[in-house]
Design a protein around this motif. Sequence first.
Motif, PDB file in Angstrom:
ATOM      1  N   GLU A 132       0.910  -1.255   0.095  1.00 51.60           N
ATOM      2  CA  GLU A 132      -0.029  -0.019   0.150  1.00 51.60           C
ATOM      3  C   GLU A 132       0.903   1.112   0.109  1.00 51.60           C
ATOM      4  O   GLU A 132       0.456   2.370  -0.215  1.00 51.60           O
ATOM      5  CB  GLU A 132      -0.884  -0.035   1.059  1.00 51.60           C
ATOM      6  CG  GLU A 132      -2.158  -0.937   0.948  1.00 51.60           C
ATOM      7  CD  GLU A 132      -3.174  -0.262  -0.028  1.00 51.60           C
ATOM      8  OE1 GLU A 132      -3.631   0.785   0.234  1.00 51.60           O
ATOM      9  OE2 GLU A 132      -3.011  -0.559  -1.203  1.00 51.60           O
ATOM     10  N   ASP A 133       2.216   1.157   0.502  1.00 49.48           N
ATOM     11  CA  ASP A 133       2.926   2.319   0.632  1.00 49.48           C
ATOM     12  C   ASP A 133       3.803   2.670  -0.430  1.00 49.48           C
ATOM     13  O   ASP A 133       4.108   1.893  -1.318  1.00 49.48           O
ATOM     14  CB  ASP A 133       3.893   2.163   1.724  1.00 49.48           C
ATOM     15  CG  ASP A 133       3.042   1.692   3.298  1.00 49.48           C
ATOM     16  OD1 ASP A 133       2.306   2.487   3.362  1.00 49.48           O
ATOM     17  OD2 ASP A 133       3.692   0.857   3.900  1.00 49.48           O
ATOM     18  N   VAL A 134       4.011   4.097  -0.634  1.00 47.07           N
ATOM     19  CA  VAL A 134       4.929   4.643  -1.716  1.00 47.07           C
ATOM     20  C   VAL A 134       6.028   4.902  -0.989  1.00 47.07           C
ATOM     21  O   VAL A 134       6.390   5.468  -0.227  1.00 47.07           O
ATOM     22  CB  VAL A 134       4.201   6.010  -2.045  1.00 47.07           C
ATOM     23  CG1 VAL A 134       5.261   6.530  -3.008  1.00 47.07           C
ATOM     24  CG2 VAL A 134       2.759   5.843  -2.713  1.00 47.07           C
ATOM     25  N   ILE A 135       7.126   4.203  -1.774  1.00 45.56           N
ATOM     26  CA  ILE A 135       8.548   4.449  -0.968  1.00 45.56           C
ATOM     27  C   ILE A 135       9.090   5.353  -2.035  1.00 45.56           C
ATOM     28  O   ILE A 135       9.232   5.601  -3.021  1.00 45.56           O
ATOM     29  CB  ILE A 135       9.356   3.051  -1.271  1.00 45.56           C
ATOM     30  CG1 ILE A 135       8.268   1.889  -0.857  1.00 45.56           C
ATOM     31  CG2 ILE A 135      10.420   3.038  -0.332  1.00 45.56           C
ATOM     32  CD1 ILE A 135       8.394   1.256   0.385  1.00 45.56           C
ATOM     33  N   LEU A 136       9.748   6.238  -1.324  1.00 45.09           N
ATOM     34  CA  LEU A 136      10.486   7.346  -1.776  1.00 45.09           C
ATOM     35  C   LEU A 136      12.179   7.155  -1.309  1.00 45.09           C
ATOM     36  O   LEU A 136      12.266   7.404  -0.195  1.00 45.09           O
ATOM     37  CB  LEU A 136       9.885   8.630  -1.372  1.00 45.09           C
ATOM     38  CG  LEU A 136       8.624   9.129  -1.948  1.00 45.09           C
ATOM     39  CD1 LEU A 136       8.046  10.407  -1.387  1.00 45.09           C
ATOM     40  CD2 LEU A 136       8.392   9.090  -3.276  1.00 45.09           C
ATOM     41  N   THR A 137      12.937   6.876  -2.233  1.00 51.92           N
ATOM     42  CA  THR A 137      14.283   6.435  -1.740  1.00 51.92           C
ATOM     43  C   THR A 137      15.408   7.636  -2.280  1.00 51.92           C
ATOM     44  O   THR A 137      15.301   7.911  -3.212  1.00 51.92           O
ATOM     45  CB  THR A 137      14.629   5.070  -2.419  1.00 51.92           C
ATOM     46  OG1 THR A 137      13.846   4.153  -2.103  1.00 51.92           O
ATOM     47  CG2 THR A 137      16.297   4.863  -1.751  1.00 51.92           C
ATOM     48  N   VAL A 138      15.704   8.404  -1.053  1.00 50.85           N
ATOM     49  CA  VAL A 138      16.636   9.519  -1.626  1.00 50.85           C
ATOM     50  C   VAL A 138      18.219   9.258  -1.491  1.00 50.85           C
ATOM     51  O   VAL A 138      18.397   8.527  -0.524  1.00 50.85           O
ATOM     52  CB  VAL A 138      16.361  10.869  -0.373  1.00 50.85           C
ATOM     53  CG1 VAL A 138      17.016  11.876  -0.736  1.00 50.85           C
ATOM     54  CG2 VAL A 138      14.628  11.118  -0.322  1.00 50.85           C
ATOM     55  N   LYS A 139      18.780   9.589  -2.583  1.00 58.49           N
ATOM     56  CA  LYS A 139      20.226   9.265  -2.548  1.00 58.49           C
ATOM     57  C   LYS A 139      20.964  10.679  -3.216  1.00 58.49           C
ATOM     58  O   LYS A 139      20.563  10.957  -4.192  1.00 58.49           O
ATOM     59  CB  LYS A 139      20.468   7.993  -3.214  1.00 58.49           C
ATOM     60  CG  LYS A 139      21.628   7.458  -2.817  1.00 58.49           C
ATOM     61  CD  LYS A 139      21.926   6.139  -3.473  1.00 58.49           C
ATOM     62  CE  LYS A 139      23.539   5.540  -3.429  1.00 58.49           C
ATOM     63  NZ  LYS A 139      23.969   4.306  -4.146  1.00 58.49           N
ATOM     64  N   ARG A 140      22.288  10.751  -2.517  1.00 63.16           N
ATOM     65  CA  ARG A 140      22.970  11.749  -3.137  1.00 63.16           C
ATOM     66  C   ARG A 140      23.765  11.078  -4.337  1.00 63.16           C
ATOM     67  O   ARG A 140      24.385  10.224  -4.232  1.00 63.16           O
ATOM     68  CB  ARG A 140      23.795  12.369  -1.876  1.00 63.16           C
ATOM     69  CG  ARG A 140      24.674  13.588  -2.675  1.00 63.16           C
ATOM     70  CD  ARG A 140      25.460  14.447  -1.781  1.00 63.16           C
ATOM     71  NE  ARG A 140      25.656  15.627  -2.560  1.00 63.16           N
ATOM     72  CZ  ARG A 140      25.344  16.763  -2.549  1.00 63.16           C
ATOM     73  NH1 ARG A 140      24.522  16.988  -1.621  1.00 63.16           N
ATOM     74  NH2 ARG A 140      25.588  17.655  -3.190  1.00 63.16           N
ATOM     75  N   VAL A 141      23.919  11.770  -5.460  1.00 67.17           N
ATOM     76  CA  VAL A 141      24.540  10.905  -6.512  1.00 67.17           C
ATOM     77  C   VAL A 141      25.907  11.639  -6.889  1.00 67.17           C
ATOM     78  O   VAL A 141      26.785  11.217  -7.262  1.00 67.17           O
ATOM     79  CB  VAL A 141      23.500  10.763  -7.791  1.00 67.17           C
ATOM     80  CG1 VAL A 141      22.747   9.746  -7.803  1.00 67.17           C
ATOM     81  CG2 VAL A 141      23.158  12.157  -8.213  1.00 67.17           C
TER      82      VAL A 141
END
Length: 259
Positions: free
Chosen positions: A104-113
């Motif tokens: 059910e959940d929206v996953i937002l994966t944040v990463k510095r590139v």
Amino acid sequence: MTFIVRQIAVTADGREIIRANPFADPQIGVGRNAENAIHLPDLAVNPEHAVIRRLDDGQIEIESISGQKFSIDGRDKMSATVEPAKGAELGFGGHVITVSQDSEDVILTVKRVEALSDSAEDREEGALYTLKGLLPGKRISAWSFVGLALAAFLIWPIYTWATYRGVEERPDQFHADTMWSSGALSDAHHSLEGDCQACHVDAFVTVTDKTCLNCHEDDAHDHAKPDRLLTAMGDPEGLERVSAAFAAAFNKPRGRCVE
Ligand code: HEC
Ligand code: HEC
């Protein structure tokens, strides 16, 4: 349905640290300000850059509120809708937010590139001030200094010793063997200043009693017999016995004239 923000930080040795935070709000902010659910410490990101909100049909909408664009799958946009199950990649400055869905959940994966200190500008600045290329390599320099130290403090003194061996009066100039000197001669021996070899007969051989007796044949002033002096000193104890054994092995037996 909730937003789950996963922040990925990479440590200096390359390990990834992941921190996940759930947000129940229907809308979350993206920006440089710390109040944002997705906080990006990045000068290329506006303090209040964009918002991400859930739509009733399960999709999410990303909208810029700063007038500054963001990228979605490589294309610059002011707003966009994404189906979380399909996924997308949002770009904000040096950061990438990967959209995905877990039940059910929206996953937002944040990463510095882009690494902070790795920008082209910094690298050029580093190259500007380095002496690499102008100086020989570290290994060559290290060995050269070892060679220099050996030449100055070992080979040169030995050369001086060898060339003035047996010379009555050494010329009044700098002699490299004085670099090893343990100090000035006693007043009584002051006259021997120019004739070190009177006592130091052989290189790397300590001064022996025989040398002293060459000059002090029987005018050794008020002296007890050496064996009686030794008895009076007593036997060495503990660690002293070890150092006495070492000294004896290097031609320095106990009870020498020097002592
Ligand atoms: C009267 C004798 C005498 C004369 C002359 C003399 N020395 Fe020495 N020197 C000694 C004695 C004794 C020691 C101590 C040796 C020991 O403890 O084993 C010593 C120690 C040294 C040491 C320390 C290394 C060692 O062998 O223990 C140096 C270096 C040294 N002398 C340099 C010189 C120089 C350079 C001169 C000339 C300017 C000089 N000496 C002249 C008697 C002399
Ligand atoms: C090249 C000759 C010579 C050698 C080698 C020599 N001496 Fe002397 N020594 C002298 C002379 C000269 C004097 C000063 C005159 C005197 O007091 O007998 C003196 C003085 C001394 C004195 C001072 C005596 C006093 O009353 O002040 C002592 C102690 C002494 N020497 C010990 C030694 C010892 C120990 C050695 C061996 C490491 C040694 N000497 C090697 C020539 C030498």
